[in-house]
Design a protein around this motif. Sequence first.
Motif, PDB file in Angstrom:
ATOM      1  N   VAL A  60       0.839  -1.203   0.000  1.00 34.87           N
ATOM      2  CA  VAL A  60       0.000   0.000   0.000  1.00 34.87           C
ATOM      3  C   VAL A  60       0.872   1.250   0.000  1.00 34.87           C
ATOM      4  CG1 VAL A  60      -1.769   1.281   1.260  1.00 34.87           C
ATOM      5  CG2 VAL A  60      -1.859  -1.213   1.179  1.00 34.87           C
ATOM      6  N   LEU A  61       1.882   1.267   0.864  1.00 37.30           N
ATOM      7  CA  LEU A  61       2.751   2.439   0.956  1.00 37.30           C
ATOM      8  C   LEU A  61       3.534   2.655  -0.331  1.00 37.30           C
ATOM      9  CD1 LEU A  61       4.085   1.985   4.608  1.00 37.30           C
ATOM     10  CD2 LEU A  61       2.343   3.590   3.792  1.00 37.30           C
ATOM     11  N   LEU A  62       4.009   1.565  -0.942  1.00 37.18           N
ATOM     12  CA  LEU A  62       4.755   1.706  -2.192  1.00 37.18           C
ATOM     13  C   LEU A  62       3.848   2.189  -3.323  1.00 37.18           C
ATOM     14  CD1 LEU A  62       7.044  -1.478  -2.091  1.00 37.18           C
ATOM     15  CD2 LEU A  62       7.737   0.913  -1.799  1.00 37.18           C
ATOM     16  N   GLY A  63       2.629   1.660  -3.388  1.00 36.60           N
ATOM     17  CA  GLY A  63       1.700   2.126  -4.407  1.00 36.60           C
ATOM     18  C   GLY A  63       1.362   3.594  -4.237  1.00 36.60           C
ATOM     19  N   LEU A  64       1.114   4.010  -2.988  1.00 36.15           N
ATOM     20  CA  LEU A  64       0.826   5.419  -2.710  1.00 36.15           C
ATOM     21  C   LEU A  64       2.027   6.287  -3.047  1.00 36.15           C
ATOM     22  CD1 LEU A  64      -1.013   7.600  -1.522  1.00 36.15           C
ATOM     23  CD2 LEU A  64      -0.113   7.016   0.738  1.00 36.15           C
ATOM     24  N   LEU A  65       3.224   5.821  -2.720  1.00 41.31           N
ATOM     25  CA  LEU A  65       4.434   6.580  -3.037  1.00 41.31           C
ATOM     26  C   LEU A  65       4.569   6.792  -4.545  1.00 41.31           C
ATOM     27  CD1 LEU A  65       7.085   7.888  -2.102  1.00 41.31           C
ATOM     28  CD2 LEU A  65       8.167   5.633  -2.286  1.00 41.31           C
ATOM     29  N   GLY A  66       4.314   5.738  -5.327  1.00 35.49           N
ATOM     30  CA  GLY A  66       4.367   5.883  -6.779  1.00 35.49           C
ATOM     31  C   GLY A  66       3.352   6.891  -7.288  1.00 35.49           C
ATOM     32  N   ALA A  67       2.147   6.855  -6.708  1.00 38.63           N
ATOM     33  CA  ALA A  67       1.111   7.803  -7.115  1.00 38.63           C
ATOM     34  C   ALA A  67       1.523   9.232  -6.795  1.00 38.63           C
ATOM     35  CB  ALA A  67      -0.209   7.451  -6.416  1.00 38.63           C
ATOM     36  N   VAL A  68       2.066   9.461  -5.595  1.00 46.25           N
ATOM     37  CA  VAL A  68       2.470  10.806  -5.193  1.00 46.25           C
ATOM     38  C   VAL A  68       3.615  11.311  -6.066  1.00 46.25           C
ATOM     39  CG1 VAL A  68       3.502  12.148  -3.317  1.00 46.25           C
ATOM     40  CG2 VAL A  68       1.653  10.536  -2.827  1.00 46.25           C
ATOM     41  N   ILE A  69       4.582  10.444  -6.353  1.00 44.53           N
ATOM     42  CA  ILE A  69       5.737  10.860  -7.151  1.00 44.53           C
ATOM     43  C   ILE A  69       5.310  11.260  -8.555  1.00 44.53           C
ATOM     44  CG2 ILE A  69       7.844  10.024  -8.265  1.00 44.53           C
ATOM     45  CD1 ILE A  69       8.430   8.430  -5.745  1.00 44.53           C
ATOM     46  N   TYR A  70       4.477  10.434  -9.202  1.00 47.31           N
ATOM     47  CA  TYR A  70       4.086  10.796 -10.564  1.00 47.31           C
ATOM     48  C   TYR A  70       3.217  12.059 -10.564  1.00 47.31           C
ATOM     49  CZ  TYR A  70       2.511  10.819 -15.314  1.00 47.31           C
ATOM     50  OH  TYR A  70       2.261  11.218 -16.593  1.00 47.31           O
ATOM     51  N   HIS A  71       2.340  12.194  -9.593  1.00 41.62           N
ATOM     52  CA  HIS A  71       1.509  13.400  -9.492  1.00 41.62           C
ATOM     53  C   HIS A  71       2.397  14.631  -9.302  1.00 41.62           C
ATOM     54  CE1 HIS A  71      -2.577  15.022  -7.838  1.00 41.62           C
ATOM     55  NE2 HIS A  71      -1.962  15.909  -8.595  1.00 41.62           N
ATOM     56  N   ALA A  72       3.403  14.519  -8.451  1.00 40.37           N
ATOM     57  CA  ALA A  72       4.309  15.641  -8.223  1.00 40.37           C
ATOM     58  C   ALA A  72       5.100  15.982  -9.484  1.00 40.37           C
ATOM     59  CB  ALA A  72       5.258  15.319  -7.066  1.00 40.37           C
ATOM     60  N   LEU A  73       5.560  14.963 -10.188  1.00 41.65           N
ATOM     61  CA  LEU A  73       6.281  15.208 -11.435  1.00 41.65           C
ATOM     62  C   LEU A  73       5.395  15.925 -12.450  1.00 41.65           C
ATOM     63  CD1 LEU A  73       8.202  11.817 -11.879  1.00 41.65           C
ATOM     64  CD2 LEU A  73       9.187  14.054 -11.311  1.00 41.65           C
ATOM     65  N   TRP A  74       4.144  15.512 -12.543  1.00 46.67           N
ATOM     66  CA  TRP A  74       3.238  16.133 -13.502  1.00 46.67           C
ATOM     67  C   TRP A  74       2.987  17.598 -13.148  1.00 46.67           C
ATOM     68  CZ3 TRP A  74       1.316  15.203 -18.154  1.00 46.67           C
ATOM     69  CH2 TRP A  74       0.248  15.979 -18.595  1.00 46.67           C
ATOM     70  N   ASN A  75       2.723  17.859 -11.871  1.00 47.68           N
ATOM     71  CA  ASN A  75       2.476  19.242 -11.460  1.00 47.68           C
ATOM     72  C   ASN A  75       3.719  20.111 -11.607  1.00 47.68           C
ATOM     73  OD1 ASN A  75      -0.098  18.454 -10.855  1.00 47.68           O
ATOM     74  ND2 ASN A  75       0.058  18.784  -8.648  1.00 47.68           N
ATOM     75  N   GLY A  76       4.889  19.529 -11.304  1.00 51.09           N
ATOM     76  CA  GLY A  76       6.110  20.315 -11.383  1.00 51.09           C
ATOM     77  C   GLY A  76       6.580  20.564 -12.794  1.00 51.09           C
ATOM     78  N   ALA A  77       6.269  19.642 -13.720  1.00 51.88           N
ATOM     79  CA  ALA A  77       6.763  19.784 -15.094  1.00 51.88           C
ATOM     80  C   ALA A  77       6.212  21.034 -15.765  1.00 51.88           C
ATOM     81  CB  ALA A  77       6.386  18.548 -15.901  1.00 51.88           C
ATOM     82  N   ALA A  78       4.992  21.425 -15.429  1.00 51.28           N
ATOM     83  CA  ALA A  78       4.383  22.588 -16.072  1.00 51.28           C
ATOM     84  C   ALA A  78       5.171  23.862 -15.798  1.00 51.28           C
ATOM     85  CB  ALA A  78       2.940  22.749 -15.590  1.00 51.28           C
ATOM     86  N   SER A  79       5.791  23.959 -14.642  1.00 48.02           N
ATOM     87  CA  SER A  79       6.556  25.165 -14.302  1.00 48.02           C
ATOM     88  C   SER A  79       7.978  25.120 -14.831  1.00 48.02           C
ATOM     89  CB  SER A  79       6.581  25.359 -12.779  1.00 48.02           C
ATOM     90  OG  SER A  79       7.216  24.263 -12.141  1.00 48.02           O
ATOM     91  N   VAL A  80       8.436  23.951 -15.289  1.00 44.76           N
ATOM     92  CA  VAL A  80       9.805  23.814 -15.794  1.00 44.76           C
ATOM     93  C   VAL A  80       9.878  24.148 -17.273  1.00 44.76           C
ATOM     94  CG1 VAL A  80      11.711  22.202 -16.160  1.00 44.76           C
ATOM     95  CG2 VAL A  80      10.401  22.137 -14.028  1.00 44.76           C
TER      96      VAL A  80
END
Length: 376
Positions: free
Chosen positions: A223-243
């Motif tokens: 569960v923790l690993l799945g949630l971590l993957g979800a958070v990481i990809y979500h963060a990458l998506w949100n951060g990419a727009a500003s880069v």
Amino acid sequence: MAALDPKAILAGRPPGRPPVGVIVVIAVSSLCLIVTLAVTAAEGPTFAEGLLLALLPLPLLLAGVLSLDRLEPEPPDALVLAFLWGAGVAVLLAMVLNTAGLTLLWAPLLGPDEGFAVTAVLGAPLVEETLKGLVLVGMLWFRRHELNGPTDGIIYGSMVGLGFATVENIHYYTVAGPDALAATFVARGIASPLIHPLCSSLTGIGVATAALAPRGWSRAWPVLLGLLGAVIYHALWNGAASVGLDATAAVYVLGVAVLAGLLAVVRADRARIVALIGRYLPPYQAAGVVTAPDVPMLSSLPARRRARERVRAAGGPGPARALRDYQQAATELAMLHRRADRGLVDRPAFELRREPLLVLMLAARQSFEPLLRPPR
């Protein structure tokens, strides 16, 4: 068949209406959805247009998700609950927590601009993916028998994500205003409608993996690993727009790879279920529950469909519906045996679940079997 409740048997619940807990969660989620829409309607002049644009691709997206679930369809009440949780509880609490984090923590520490960026890249992914994942963890506790493999986790995760994305899109379309509405729809409704479902599907896979693991910490780590993957990809998506555009394209390609990986997981899981049918159902031939031709029919989606079409043409919708119930009950029976073999179901619980499935299969067979016999 008239004396049975096939939907209740297939869902593993007592006959009659869904459990009170399901009704309460759906009601609370619906109330949260109404509050969220009321708040959103006051945010901009294009609420009606935003509502229409957000709902426009939804039937196609739902059809795509549910098409993955044809071998062992999930109970409708559980699917509705997952969608409404994402659209109601998760969105409303995310609005409150994200705003509170920005206002009370990040903006005072870093200033308005930097605080907003940190909220978007760090705070929002953690808050939103955790809130979406709570309902999946709830299923792990209260409806673990519905989580029979990674496909189930992907289905429920996608439903939560679609609910969240739909209401979030209404917000963005509403605040965009008339001038930017079309561009916002292209960016969110056409170019990236699967971001939330992809992320929550990763959590769903972790939860489904935990459902098939022994008790203890071996259930927590997936569960923790799945949630971590979800958070990481979500963060990458949100951060990419500003880069910049290159970063956005790279994260988009990564999302396509994640989607391809999820589809590969579904395909492999379908092959696993087919193997379970071939392993566990033949012994039931002696009791007349299964016949030799049933196993290849049950092991192929096209063969299942052809059998239902043949029965419907010969006897109408009633026998075809009985055959559909038989097919699903047979699949549930095979997966029940697998759970028992892995020590996840004790003998009394196994028998309590198996007996209604066998009764349903025998009753259904009386309805459709004469219509499947080859002509002489």
